[in-house]
Write an enzyme that holds these catalytic residues in place. Sequence first.
Site, PDB file in Angstrom:
ATOM      1  N   ASP A  39     -77.384  16.899 -26.001  1.00 41.32           N
ATOM      2  CA  ASP A  39     -76.668  16.416 -24.816  1.00 41.32           C
ATOM      3  C   ASP A  39     -75.352  17.178 -24.666  1.00 41.32           C
ATOM      4  O   ASP A  39     -74.825  17.727 -25.648  1.00 41.32           O
ATOM      5  CB  ASP A  39     -76.376  14.920 -24.939  1.00 41.32           C
ATOM      6  N   TYR A  67     -77.685  15.132 -38.496  1.00 44.45           N
ATOM      7  CA  TYR A  67     -76.525  14.948 -37.628  1.00 44.45           C
ATOM      8  C   TYR A  67     -75.396  14.227 -38.361  1.00 44.45           C
ATOM      9  O   TYR A  67     -75.641  13.468 -39.309  1.00 44.45           O
ATOM     10  CB  TYR A  67     -76.878  14.079 -36.417  1.00 44.45           C
ATOM     11  N   ASP A  81     -73.694   5.920 -25.180  1.00 47.96           N
ATOM     12  CA  ASP A  81     -72.684   6.766 -25.813  1.00 47.96           C
ATOM     13  C   ASP A  81     -71.346   6.579 -25.096  1.00 47.96           C
ATOM     14  O   ASP A  81     -71.254   5.862 -24.090  1.00 47.96           O
ATOM     15  CB  ASP A  81     -73.110   8.238 -25.846  1.00 47.96           C
ATOM     16  N   ARG A 174     -78.101   8.214 -30.172  1.00 45.39           N
ATOM     17  CA  ARG A 174     -77.293   7.222 -29.437  1.00 45.39           C
ATOM     18  C   ARG A 174     -78.006   5.872 -29.369  1.00 45.39           C
ATOM     19  O   ARG A 174     -77.367   4.825 -29.403  1.00 45.39           O
ATOM     20  CB  ARG A 174     -76.922   7.729 -28.050  1.00 45.39           C
TER      21      ARG A 174
END
Length: 294
Positions: A39, A67, A81, A174
Amino acid sequence: MANGMIVIDKPAGWTSMDVCAKLRGMFHEKRVGHAGTLDPMATGVLPVFIGRATRAVEFAADSDKEYIAGLKLGVVTNTQDATGEVLEERPVSITGDQLRAALGRFTGDIEQIPPMYSAIKINGKKLYELARKGKEVERKPRPVTIYELELLGWPDAGEDFQLRIRCSKGTYVRTLCHDIGQALGCGGCMSSLRRVKAAGFTLADSIALEAVQAAVDRGEGEELLLPVDRLFAGVPVLVLRGAGAEKKVRNGSSLSAPKLADGEYRVYGADGTFLALGRAAGGTLKTVKSFFEV
């Protein structure tokens, strides 16, 4: 012609396709693809494939990812988010034991309901297009695997929690943050995201777009490209002996290989040219994907 892979440290504010468009212009090559969408708010490892190396995108996209994510508790947004519209704000009062117990519930094989703000299509319409019109549709849960989910220390007052996540393809981090917040009863959203590993590449392998542009301006851009066989570094090597065997592979024909153990192989010509990813089964070697220049 440019052919190879380059691992970009994607900057915030760029889409993955923005990065591909930039590299397309730098290398004057139309065939450019990436492995694993990030994103715009996310940063980090984005493997990009250029020229005939784009044939390998499908193999890289299926890989596990890792991540570092910021988890903001007490805030629920419409995008799950920190870039979205705040829907709820709740007080946060949790202990370390409560948080770690919640993380344990999301480790292993789990199911996620894809967020409305995603590119998944339902009845030909992308979910984010419907979401922007204020519409919400039913989404079926999707199975994903969270291999590791670790809390990186306890933050100071006012700071967000930091999570390390190693997960399968298709995981929405998210959504994971949102669901953890729901499980704790206070709500939550993802406040930051940095991908530190994808397709076997890490931040140590990555390069900033500015550095790529500088190399291109010096006429050294292609020196940054990695050979596509680096993607299959963990796959055994098979070197073909004899022009007949190489010709068969180049023509897409199967090879008789009665002594070859079943499994995948990196197939090379006698001169060291990477020809194909092959798969042996029952004494026969078949080409999974060819990578030589036609």
